[in-house]
Scaffold this motif. Structure first.
Motif, mmCIF file in Angstrom:
data_model
loop_
_atom_site.group_PDB
_atom_site.id
_atom_site.type_symbol
_atom_site.label_atom_id
_atom_site.label_comp_id
_atom_site.label_asym_id
_atom_site.label_seq_id
_atom_site.Cartn_x
_atom_site.Cartn_y
_atom_site.Cartn_z
ATOM 1 N N GLY A 286 0.817 -1.203 0.000
ATOM 2 C CA GLY A 286 0.000 0.000 0.000
ATOM 3 C C GLY A 286 0.855 1.259 0.000
ATOM 4 N N ILE A 287 0.239 2.395 0.302
ATOM 5 C CA ILE A 287 0.930 3.690 0.259
ATOM 6 C C ILE A 287 1.811 3.861 1.490
ATOM 7 N N ASN A 288 3.091 4.118 1.250
ATOM 8 C CA ASN A 288 4.059 4.415 2.304
ATOM 9 C C ASN A 288 4.631 5.809 2.048
ATOM 10 N N ARG A 289 5.138 6.437 3.085
ATOM 11 C CA ARG A 289 5.753 7.764 2.949
ATOM 12 C C ARG A 289 7.192 7.707 3.450
ATOM 13 N N THR A 307 9.624 14.867 1.404
ATOM 14 C CA THR A 307 8.823 13.644 1.518
ATOM 15 C C THR A 307 8.380 13.181 0.139
ATOM 16 N N ILE A 308 8.156 11.879 0.036
ATOM 17 C CA ILE A 308 7.630 11.300 -1.196
ATOM 18 C C ILE A 308 6.826 10.059 -0.828
ATOM 19 N N ASP A 309 5.656 9.903 -1.448
ATOM 20 C CA ASP A 309 4.811 8.734 -1.237
ATOM 21 C C ASP A 309 5.072 7.723 -2.345
ATOM 22 N N PHE A 310 5.010 6.471 -1.996
ATOM 23 C CA PHE A 310 5.173 5.402 -2.987
ATOM 24 C C PHE A 310 4.259 4.241 -2.627
ATOM 25 N N ASP A 311 3.873 3.509 -3.646
ATOM 26 C CA ASP A 311 2.943 2.389 -3.487
ATOM 27 C C ASP A 311 3.754 1.103 -3.401
ATOM 28 N N MET A 312 3.779 0.511 -2.225
ATOM 29 C CA MET A 312 4.509 -0.741 -2.020
ATOM 30 C C MET A 312 3.631 -1.899 -2.452
ATOM 31 N N PRO A 313 4.041 -2.634 -3.481
ATOM 32 C CA PRO A 313 3.190 -3.714 -3.979
ATOM 33 C C PRO A 313 3.278 -4.955 -3.098
#
Length: 583
Positions: A286-289, A307-313
């Protein structure tokens, strides 16, 4: 087009003006728009790969040069691209020139990055004509591109102080500052390839961008992108190079999940635009920051918090032995470079192929460095050269593997490995008479070391990569006793309808007149149709076999057969003799 670029490539293309930047990831599949490319378009094409689309070469089968060009926003700025090659080391006869900027009006000036040459390195040149006098701006160390194949990330920067920097895979390899030149702001960007007859299709490019520089840098770096390298590994790219002394510390980063970074990996040098972060635990899907704290650029500008958000599959489940099996091996194709191994996911779980290694008796390497999830029941085709394989099977989505273990025509072993565990292994012999055609598995449920489970493909194409095998025939029938015969006063031979795994057959599975055999011996090792049973004595009766399973796991609860006894004295008599025939 500028005189310089025309002289450089001995071709005429249309010159255009642009401002700001251009970005090209080739996902639109179009070379005519956003941006507009000109040149020998028939010798380039956009190919599909498991990781997305990319630009690839399709040169003639002769020594030649290839050109593609588009607008470049400025002589000052940042250029990024991914580049890959295969088929052998680069050289003076197989090289690439990335024209970062070529002036569109006098005075003609060209800046280009040479990839390859006999030094197998990166070199930055400036010239008024590419085939005339040129000046070396800077060079990386020799032999940094000495492998037979590679996929690399290149970044080049040119600031208004006329300083040049070039990075290879995040490592600073060129840093020079020659005297300033009067440069035109608008120009051309180009890709030029020189190749031999055998290597016109050995190059590809992706994720190309050019961004105009700002005249003074008063802003700190920001995190630009996050690439998921694994459940506990992130690759972070910044908007500009950052000082390694501030960016390569675990306490420079934090995650909202609470999983603290335990290590940060950076290339050697004072500056880098990419860092790899290892976390203490697998990150949640899901979304992590991710937050970076007080990271500085080469000018000393510091961003207190970025900061940057990324989607951890979902990285799938760790595979267990035989979750993934080798389903097809093409080890002696007519085009040797098109060797392949097909993997089949026979488990109910999704499995990440980036955690799997493929090898033989001599070496092993990762199937892929990209995250590719295999769904249950899916096939994955891994090959030495995807271009050669798609010549045989167009539109086949194949994974081209770096470090491919060459499959010996004289016989070899192929293995799938996860961490220290062997998931599956197949040992094959050469085709009889030197015939071609892949080796196909008949039943995915049967063991890989079961010889009757493998046979040469009967497909008209000689193989079935990415499809159900041409010889696919699941075994759903349990074994039966076919017959039982007495072989001596104390032994019988029990013959089954199919070979059984010797390791699973025990003496307690048999009973004759209420007695269990003292000794059991298979007729052949590993898998056998017949078993010799030794008793104190053998009399007439019925042999019963219980809980007997075949190689595919089909279980027969009980099977019986009468014992055929040896004849006793007097039971067989001579009934007629022809001792003096007249004819």
């Amino acid at each position: 087009m500028s005189k310089t670029l025309c002289l450089l490539f001995l071709l005429a293309v249309v010159c255009q003006s642009t401002h700001g930047q251009f970005v090209e990831d080739f996902e639109d599949g179009d070379l005519t728009e956003s941006p507009h490319w000109t040149g020998e378009l028939d010798r380039w094409f956009i190919e599909d790969t498991p990781g997305g689309k990319r630009l690839a070469t399709r040169g003639l089968a002769e020594s030649d040069t290839l050109l593609l060009s588009t607008n470049s926003p400025s002589a000052y700025g940042t250029w990024n691209l991914r580049y890959g090659y295969r088929g052998g080391p680069l050289s003076n006869f197989n090289q690439v020139r990335v024209v970062l900027w070529s002036a569109t009006r006098e005075p003609a000036t060209v800046y280009y990055l040479l990839i390859g040459s006999n030094d197998r390195t990166l070199k930055l040149y400036t010239s008024d004509t590419a085939f005339g006098e040129r000046e070396l701006v800077g060079s990386a160390a020799d032999d940094i591109l000495s492998s037979d194949s590679a996929a690399i990330q290149i970044r080049v920067e040119h600031d208004y102080s006329n300083n040049w920097r070039a990075w290879l895979d995040g490592r600073l390899v060129i840093e020079e500052g020659p005297p300033a030149d009067p440069l035109d702001a608008d120009g051309e960007f180009g890709l030029w390839i020189k190749h031999t007859a055998a290597r016109g299709s050995d190059h590809w490019f992706d994720d190309i961008s050019a961004t105009r520089a700002v005249e003074s840098d008063n802003t700190g770096p920001l995190m630009e992108s996050v690439m998921i390298e694994g459940p506990q590994m992130l690759s972070v790219r910044f908007s500009e190079p950052v000082a390694t002394e501030s960016a390569c510390l675990p306490n420079a980063y934090s995650l909202d999940s609470g999983d603290a970074p335990i290590a940060v990996y950076c290339p050697t040098g004072l500056f880098t635009d990419t860092v790899s972060i290892e976390t203490s635990n697998p990150l949640p899907s899901g979304i992590n920051r991710l937050t970076a704290h007080s990271v500085a650029d080469p000018s000393g500008n510091v961003t207190p918090i970025s900061t940057i958000d990324f989607d951890m599959p979902d990285h799938g489940d760790p595979p267990q032995p035989r979750d993934l099996v080798i389903n097809e091996i093409d080890f002696a194709p007519a085009i040797p470079e098109s060797e392949f191994v097909e993997i089949y996911n026979r488990s109910p779980r999704r499995i990440d192929l980036s955690s799997i290694w493929l090898g033989d008796d001599r070496s092993a390497a990762p199937v892929t460095t990209r995250r590719i999830l295999m769904e249950p029941g899916a096939f994955a085709v891994v090959t030495r050269d995807s271009t050669s394989l798609t010549q045989r099977f167009p539109d086949l989505p194949a994974i081209e593997m770096d470090g491919w273990p060459t499959l010996n025509n004289s016989g070899d072993s192929v293995m799938l490995i996860h961490e220290s565990d062997t998931l599956d292994a197949v040992t094959y012999a050469p085709h009889p008479g030197g015939t071609t055609g892949s080796l196909e598995r008949i039943d995915p449920e049967a063991p890989s070391d079961f010889p009757p489970n493998w046979i040469r493909s009967v497909s008209p194409d000689g193989a079935t990569p990415g499809q159900i095998n041409s010889v696919f025939l699941p075994d759903n029938e349990p074994p039966d006793l076919q017959f039982v015969e007495q072989t001596s006063a104390t032994a019988v031979r029990a013959v089954f309808t199919e070979p059984l795994p010797v390791a699973r057959i025990e003496a307690v599975a048999f009973e004759l007149n209420g007695k269990v055999p003292d000794v059991i011996a298979p007729g052949t090792p590993h898998y056998s149709n017949d078993y010799f049973l030794l008793f104190e004595s053998v009399e007439s009766g019925t042999l019963r076999a219980s809980q007997i399973a075949d190689a595919s796991g089909n279980l027969r609860v009980e099977t019986n057969s009468a014992v055929h006894l040896l004849p006793r004295p007097g039971e067989l008599i001579i009934n007629e003799i022809m001792f003096e025939p007249r004819i």
